[in-house]
Design a protein around this motif. Structure first.
Motif, short mmCIF file in Angstrom:
data_model
loop_
_atom_site.label_atom_id
_atom_site.label_comp_id
_atom_site.label_asym_id
_atom_site.label_seq_id
_atom_site.Cartn_x
_atom_site.Cartn_y
_atom_site.Cartn_z
N TYR A 182 0.84 -1.20 0.00
CA TYR A 182 0.00 0.00 0.00
C TYR A 182 0.88 1.26 0.00
CZ TYR A 182 -3.65 3.32 1.15
OH TYR A 182 -4.51 4.39 1.11
N LYS A 183 1.87 1.28 0.86
CA LYS A 183 2.77 2.45 0.96
C LYS A 183 3.54 2.67 -0.34
CE LYS A 183 2.01 3.86 5.18
NZ LYS A 183 1.33 5.11 5.41
N ALA A 184 3.97 1.61 -0.99
CA ALA A 184 4.70 1.75 -2.26
C ALA A 184 3.79 2.37 -3.32
CB ALA A 184 5.21 0.38 -2.73
N PHE A 185 2.56 1.91 -3.40
CA PHE A 185 1.62 2.48 -4.38
C PHE A 185 1.24 3.91 -4.00
CE2 PHE A 185 1.51 -1.64 -6.14
CZ PHE A 185 0.94 -1.55 -7.40
N GLU A 186 1.14 4.18 -2.74
CA GLU A 186 0.83 5.53 -2.28
C GLU A 186 1.95 6.50 -2.68
OE1 GLU A 186 -1.30 6.97 1.70
OE2 GLU A 186 0.74 6.25 2.05
N ARG A 187 3.20 6.09 -2.49
CA ARG A 187 4.34 6.92 -2.89
C ARG A 187 4.32 7.16 -4.40
NH1 ARG A 187 6.97 3.55 0.84
NH2 ARG A 187 7.75 2.19 -0.83
N ALA A 188 4.08 6.11 -5.17
CA ALA A 188 4.06 6.24 -6.64
C ALA A 188 2.92 7.15 -7.09
CB ALA A 188 3.94 4.87 -7.28
N LEU A 189 1.79 7.06 -6.44
CA LEU A 189 0.64 7.90 -6.80
C LEU A 189 0.94 9.38 -6.49
CD1 LEU A 189 -2.22 7.88 -7.93
CD2 LEU A 189 -3.06 7.49 -5.61
N LYS A 190 1.61 9.64 -5.40
CA LYS A 190 1.95 11.02 -5.04
C LYS A 190 2.95 11.62 -6.03
CE LYS A 190 0.96 10.76 -0.13
NZ LYS A 190 1.48 10.67 1.23
N ARG A 191 3.80 10.78 -6.63
CA ARG A 191 4.78 11.26 -7.61
C ARG A 191 4.13 11.59 -8.96
NH1 ARG A 191 8.03 7.04 -5.28
NH2 ARG A 191 7.48 5.66 -7.00
#
Length: 172
Positions: A162-171
């Motif tokens: 979840y955190k990895a996808f959240e980081r990618a989405l914020k980028r």
């Protein structure tokens, strides 16, 4: 349009659930096994029909094909075979193709909502941050061409994904 959910993909009430399948289309472990178990024998029967026809040799990496969703809340399952991670060869285009082709198949079915797992990040070993960036870019670009798809949901099994996808989405 893009949603991130921490949970079980088999519980999603969407038009299409994407299955991170193996090439045999006959079930396996991880997401594939969970979808086959919860969806019931209807999914396996549909996959066997595919294997008896055009997909006799199995589904190629990056390709996608639809079946019934059986007993799942979804209407259809779109099966796609993700690439195995390699630090020697770049298979990013195959992971990109999994997402794009899954969206295309879902669109062809008339789906408006689609749920993806983190394809290739389990036993296939793809690093989460890389997989998340590829998945988000491919789906975002593909749905831009298909206006009737309103929601792409990434259903992540644990907090790390979840955190990895959240980081990618914020980028993005």
């Amino acid at each position: 349009m893009i949603e991130l959910v921490l949970g079980d993909i088999t519980d999603q009430d969407v038009d299409v659930i994407v299955n991170a399948a193996n090439s045999s289309l006959l079930g396996g472990s991880g997401v594939d096994g969970a979808i086959h178990r919860k969806g019931g024998p209807e999914i396996l029967a549909a996959c066997r029909e595919l294997r008896a026809g055009h997909y006799g040799g199995g589904l190629k990496t990056g390709h996608a094909v639809a079946t019934t969703a059986g007993r799942l809340l979804a209407k259809w399952v779109v099966h796609t075979v993700g690439p195995v991670w390699s630090d020697i060869e770049d298979h990013s285009s195959l992971l990109d193709a999994c997402h794009r082709n899954s969206v295309k198949v879902a669109s062809g079915l008339g789906a408006r909502t689609i749920a993806f797992p983190a394809i290739s990040t389990g036993i296939y070993g793809w690093p989460l941050d890389s997989a998340a960036s590829i998945a988000l870019a491919a789906t975002t670009e593909q749905i831009a061409e298909l206006s009737h798809i309103t929601t792409v949901r990434f259903v992540l099994f644990d907090q790390t994904a979840y955190k990895a996808f959240e980081r990618a989405l914020k980028r993005r």
